[in-house]
Design a protein around this motif. Structure first.
Motif, PDB file in Angstrom:
ATOM      1  N   THR A   1       0.826  -1.210   0.000  1.00 45.02           N
ATOM      2  CA  THR A   1       0.000   0.000   0.000  1.00 45.02           C
ATOM      3  C   THR A   1       0.855   1.252   0.000  1.00 45.02           C
ATOM      4  OG1 THR A   1      -1.702  -1.200   1.259  1.00 45.02           O
ATOM      5  CG2 THR A   1      -1.863   1.201   1.190  1.00 45.02           C
ATOM      6  N   LEU A   2       1.914   1.250   0.794  1.00 42.55           N
ATOM      7  CA  LEU A   2       2.806   2.413   0.832  1.00 42.55           C
ATOM      8  C   LEU A   2       3.514   2.624  -0.501  1.00 42.55           C
ATOM      9  CD1 LEU A   2       4.397   2.091   4.391  1.00 42.55           C
ATOM     10  CD2 LEU A   2       2.875   3.894   3.573  1.00 42.55           C
ATOM     11  N   ILE A   3       3.868   1.541  -1.171  1.00 42.95           N
ATOM     12  CA  ILE A   3       4.523   1.667  -2.485  1.00 42.95           C
ATOM     13  C   ILE A   3       3.578   2.329  -3.490  1.00 42.95           C
ATOM     14  CG2 ILE A   3       5.428   0.376  -4.451  1.00 42.95           C
ATOM     15  CD1 ILE A   3       6.542  -1.665  -2.464  1.00 42.95           C
ATOM     16  N   PHE A   4       2.328   1.886  -3.511  1.00 43.58           N
ATOM     17  CA  PHE A   4       1.356   2.487  -4.435  1.00 43.58           C
ATOM     18  C   PHE A   4       1.084   3.947  -4.072  1.00 43.58           C
ATOM     19  CE2 PHE A   4       0.232  -1.939  -5.529  1.00 43.58           C
ATOM     20  CZ  PHE A   4       0.195  -1.813  -6.912  1.00 43.58           C
ATOM     21  N   LEU A   5       0.969   4.230  -2.777  1.00 48.41           N
ATOM     22  CA  LEU A   5       0.726   5.609  -2.352  1.00 48.41           C
ATOM     23  C   LEU A   5       1.919   6.504  -2.665  1.00 48.41           C
ATOM     24  CD1 LEU A   5      -1.066   5.059   1.082  1.00 48.41           C
ATOM     25  CD2 LEU A   5      -2.087   5.791  -1.073  1.00 48.41           C
ATOM     26  N   THR A   6       3.126   5.951  -2.532  1.00 48.41           N
ATOM     27  CA  THR A   6       4.318   6.733  -2.841  1.00 48.41           C
ATOM     28  C   THR A   6       4.375   7.100  -4.315  1.00 48.41           C
ATOM     29  OG1 THR A   6       5.535   5.623  -1.047  1.00 48.41           O
ATOM     30  CG2 THR A   6       6.844   6.770  -2.723  1.00 48.41           C
ATOM     31  N   TYR A   7       4.071   6.128  -5.168  1.00 46.60           N
ATOM     32  CA  TYR A   7       4.019   6.420  -6.601  1.00 46.60           C
ATOM     33  C   TYR A   7       2.870   7.373  -6.926  1.00 46.60           C
ATOM     34  CZ  TYR A   7       7.619   3.154  -8.118  1.00 46.60           C
ATOM     35  OH  TYR A   7       8.816   2.533  -8.351  1.00 46.60           O
ATOM     36  N   GLY A   8       1.846   7.369  -6.085  1.00 49.27           N
ATOM     37  CA  GLY A   8       0.737   8.288  -6.287  1.00 49.27           C
ATOM     38  C   GLY A   8       1.020   9.702  -5.831  1.00 49.27           C
ATOM     39  N   GLY A   9       2.154   9.892  -5.121  1.00 54.90           N
ATOM     40  CA  GLY A   9       2.577  11.240  -4.731  1.00 54.90           C
ATOM     41  C   GLY A   9       2.093  11.709  -3.381  1.00 54.90           C
ATOM     42  N   TYR A  10       1.672  10.779  -2.488  1.00 51.90           N
ATOM     43  CA  TYR A  10       1.159  11.228  -1.195  1.00 51.90           C
ATOM     44  C   TYR A  10       2.239  11.845  -0.317  1.00 51.90           C
ATOM     45  CZ  TYR A  10       3.027   7.881   2.213  1.00 51.90           C
ATOM     46  OH  TYR A  10       3.843   7.191   3.074  1.00 51.90           O
ATOM     47  N   ALA A  11       3.498  11.462  -0.549  1.00 52.60           N
ATOM     48  CA  ALA A  11       4.590  11.959   0.287  1.00 52.60           C
ATOM     49  C   ALA A  11       5.353  13.102  -0.367  1.00 52.60           C
ATOM     50  CB  ALA A  11       5.563  10.817   0.596  1.00 52.60           C
ATOM     51  N   ASP A  12       4.889  13.583  -1.516  1.00 53.59           N
ATOM     52  CA  ASP A  12       5.603  14.644  -2.230  1.00 53.59           C
ATOM     53  C   ASP A  12       5.591  15.941  -1.425  1.00 53.59           C
ATOM     54  OD1 ASP A  12       6.017  12.853  -4.221  1.00 53.59           O
ATOM     55  OD2 ASP A  12       4.541  13.686  -5.613  1.00 53.59           O
ATOM     56  N   ILE A  13       6.681  16.672  -1.510  1.00 49.92           N
ATOM     57  CA  ILE A  13       6.820  17.935  -0.808  1.00 49.92           C
ATOM     58  C   ILE A  13       7.735  18.842  -1.616  1.00 49.92           C
ATOM     59  CG2 ILE A  13       8.708  17.000   0.593  1.00 49.92           C
ATOM     60  CD1 ILE A  13       7.908  18.920   2.787  1.00 49.92           C
ATOM     61  N   ALA A  14       7.458  20.137  -1.598  1.00 47.72           N
ATOM     62  CA  ALA A  14       8.278  21.115  -2.321  1.00 47.72           C
ATOM     63  C   ALA A  14       9.031  21.982  -1.318  1.00 47.72           C
ATOM     64  CB  ALA A  14       7.402  21.976  -3.220  1.00 47.72           C
ATOM     65  N   PHE A  15      10.353  22.019  -1.458  1.00 53.92           N
ATOM     66  CA  PHE A  15      11.172  22.881  -0.616  1.00 53.92           C
ATOM     67  C   PHE A  15      11.528  24.194  -1.316  1.00 53.92           C
ATOM     68  CE2 PHE A  15      11.958  18.699   1.259  1.00 53.92           C
ATOM     69  CZ  PHE A  15      11.852  18.983   2.608  1.00 53.92           C
ATOM     70  N   TYR A  16      11.723  24.104  -2.628  1.00 58.15           N
ATOM     71  CA  TYR A  16      12.180  25.265  -3.389  1.00 58.15           C
ATOM     72  C   TYR A  16      11.247  25.507  -4.576  1.00 58.15           C
ATOM     73  CZ  TYR A  16      16.332  23.987  -0.753  1.00 58.15           C
ATOM     74  OH  TYR A  16      17.189  23.644   0.248  1.00 58.15           O
ATOM     75  N   PRO A  17      11.006  26.736  -4.973  1.00 59.57           N
ATOM     76  CA  PRO A  17      11.535  27.972  -4.369  1.00 59.57           C
ATOM     77  C   PRO A  17      10.841  28.359  -3.068  1.00 59.57           C
ATOM     78  CG  PRO A  17      10.084  28.515  -6.183  1.00 59.57           C
ATOM     79  CD  PRO A  17      10.211  27.023  -6.172  1.00 59.57           C
ATOM     80  N   PHE A  18       9.621  27.785  -2.844  1.00 54.92           N
ATOM     81  CA  PHE A  18       8.912  28.022  -1.595  1.00 54.92           C
ATOM     82  C   PHE A  18       8.581  26.680  -0.955  1.00 54.92           C
ATOM     83  CE2 PHE A  18       7.913  31.840  -4.064  1.00 54.92           C
ATOM     84  CZ  PHE A  18       8.224  32.849  -3.146  1.00 54.92           C
ATOM     85  N   TYR A  19       8.640  26.662   0.381  1.00 52.32           N
ATOM     86  CA  TYR A  19       8.285  25.444   1.111  1.00 52.32           C
ATOM     87  C   TYR A  19       6.775  25.245   1.061  1.00 52.32           C
ATOM     88  CZ  TYR A  19       7.324  22.368   5.057  1.00 52.32           C
ATOM     89  OH  TYR A  19       6.867  21.346   5.847  1.00 52.32           O
ATOM     90  N   GLU A  20       6.368  24.055   0.655  1.00 48.13           N
ATOM     91  CA  GLU A  20       4.941  23.779   0.517  1.00 48.13           C
ATOM     92  C   GLU A  20       4.652  22.333   0.884  1.00 48.13           C
ATOM     93  OE1 GLU A  20       1.362  24.056  -2.847  1.00 48.13           O
ATOM     94  OE2 GLU A  20       3.445  24.513  -3.387  1.00 48.13           O
ATOM     95  N   LEU A  21       3.787  22.149   1.872  1.00 50.50           N
ATOM     96  CA  LEU A  21       3.370  20.816   2.312  1.00 50.50           C
ATOM     97  C   LEU A  21       1.855  20.744   2.248  1.00 50.50           C
ATOM     98  CD1 LEU A  21       3.842  18.026   3.592  1.00 50.50           C
ATOM     99  CD2 LEU A  21       3.838  19.130   5.834  1.00 50.50           C
ATOM    100  N   ASN A  22       1.359  19.988   1.323  1.00 51.17           N
ATOM    101  CA  ASN A  22      -0.084  19.828   1.156  1.00 51.17           C
ATOM    102  C   ASN A  22      -0.539  18.545   1.848  1.00 51.17           C
ATOM    103  OD1 ASN A  22      -0.344  22.168  -0.453  1.00 51.17           O
ATOM    104  ND2 ASN A  22       0.310  21.012  -2.269  1.00 51.17           N
ATOM    105  N   ILE A  23      -1.450  18.677   2.799  1.00 54.43           N
ATOM    106  CA  ILE A  23      -1.992  17.521   3.514  1.00 54.43           C
ATOM    107  C   ILE A  23      -3.360  17.200   2.925  1.00 54.43           C
ATOM    108  CG2 ILE A  23      -2.714  16.607   5.741  1.00 54.43           C
ATOM    109  CD1 ILE A  23      -0.750  18.472   7.072  1.00 54.43           C
ATOM    110  N   THR A  24      -3.461  16.053   2.290  1.00 46.74           N
ATOM    111  CA  THR A  24      -4.706  15.614   1.665  1.00 46.74           C
ATOM    112  C   THR A  24      -5.273  14.413   2.402  1.00 46.74           C
ATOM    113  OG1 THR A  24      -3.513  14.172   0.126  1.00 46.74           O
ATOM    114  CG2 THR A  24      -3.916  16.452  -0.579  1.00 46.74           C
ATOM    115  N   GLY A  25      -6.468  14.009   2.004  1.00 49.53           N
ATOM    116  CA  GLY A  25      -7.090  12.847   2.635  1.00 49.53           C
ATOM    117  C   GLY A  25      -6.294  11.587   2.409  1.00 49.53           C
TER     118      GLY A  25
END
Length: 295
Positions: free
Chosen positions: A237-261
């Motif tokens: 499940t974690l492998i599929f979610l990882t490929y789905g982008g649930y853990a993606d985060i942007a540090f540059y140019p601005f820090y952005e953490l989107n928390i979704t369902g």
């Protein structure tokens, strides 16, 4: 060892640590990093108590702080400028957050490998890889076994040297250097001799020969199968979610953490994987206390 998870089949132990360490190296999401850090810290303290706490405090903390400071000093990416260094380079919020996340990631790897070394003993390693890669498994198992032996031998030699030839009241640098060189010479000789004896012993027993069997007291029980199914479900499940982008985060140019369902679901599943050994241990402790109360 009071750890119940270590009594499971070596395959279960190895798959668990392989999965947790792999995920710990690829996730830079601060929530996932925090989950891994807290879970690993609790488990390491459960395994080794004060020794683990002292190791974390004296080893991991300085390394993490150093890694974070190095990133801040040399990484100037990001658009949110907080101040400027004497060299004129900016200190950005994004570089600070990235440095902290990188330091926590490094800490997680160290902590989980610390737990790995406590659970995956040399005999388990040989059991898992002795037939597949006999030479490499022997070398790695010798390394795993050699570290605590080296530490014990070093303490014994150091104590003997202080008693016989070293005056604690003598603080001259030359005396300290001579004392250290004596210990180094003794430990080097002991290490070489111990390696030769171990190699001769394994060779005389026919290790690595074709058709040679090895004694093993490990059996795959029903509970091992249940835990394996649970781990496989969590990991897949974690492998599929990882490929789905649930853990993606942007540090540059601005820090952005989107928390979704779906992200929250992934966080819960990852937490379940990380605390799985503690769930097993707490469950066994509760069962043991319950049966004791009935006596």
């Amino acid at each position: 060892m009071k750890d119940e998870f270590s009594r499971f089949h070596p395959t279960i132990n190895f798959i668990y640590f392989a999965a947790v360490i792999t995920f710990s190296t690829i996730y830079m999401n601060p929530i996932l990093l925090s989950i891994s850090f807290i879970s690993g810290l609790i488990y390491s303290i459960y395994l080794d108590g004060r020794k683990s706490f002292r190791f974390n405090l004296l080893t991991i903390l300085p390394i993490s702080i150093f890694a974070a400071l190095v990133n801040i000093a040399f990484n100037h990416n990001g658009m949110t400028i907080l101040c400027y260094l004497p060299t004129g380079n900016p200190v950005t919020l994004e570089s600070i957050i990235y440095g902290i996340c990188a330091a926590v990631l490094l800490s997680n790897i160290i902590i989980w490998f610390f737990c790995f070394s406590r659970i995956i003993t040399s005999d388990k390693f040989i059991y898992l890889f002795g037939k597949i890669i006999p030479s490499l498994s022997l070398v790695l198992s010798m390394i795993i076994r050699f570290i605590p032996l080296f530490k014990h031998q070093y303490q014994a030699v150091s104590t003997a040297q202080k008693t016989l030839t070293y005056n604690n009241k003598n603080n001259k640098i030359t005396s300290k250097i001579k004392h250290s060189l004596n210990i180094f010479s003794i430990m080097l000789t002991w290490s070489l001799e111990n390696s030769i004896i171990t190699a001769d012993s394994m060779n005389s027993r026919g290790y690595g020969l074709k058709g040679r069997t090895a004694f093993s007291n490990y059996k795959f029980y029903f509970r091992d199968g249940i835990v394996l199914i649970i781990m496989a479900a969590l990991i897949i499940t974690l492998i599929f979610l990882t490929y789905g982008g649930y853990a993606d985060i942007a540090f540059y140019p601005f820090y952005e953490l989107n928390i979704t369902g779906i992200g929250i679901v992934g966080y819960i599943i990852y937490a379940g994987l990380c605390i799985l050994p503690m769930i097993i241990n707490i469950t066994e402790d509760m069962k043991w206390n319950y049966f004791r109360s009935k006596i």
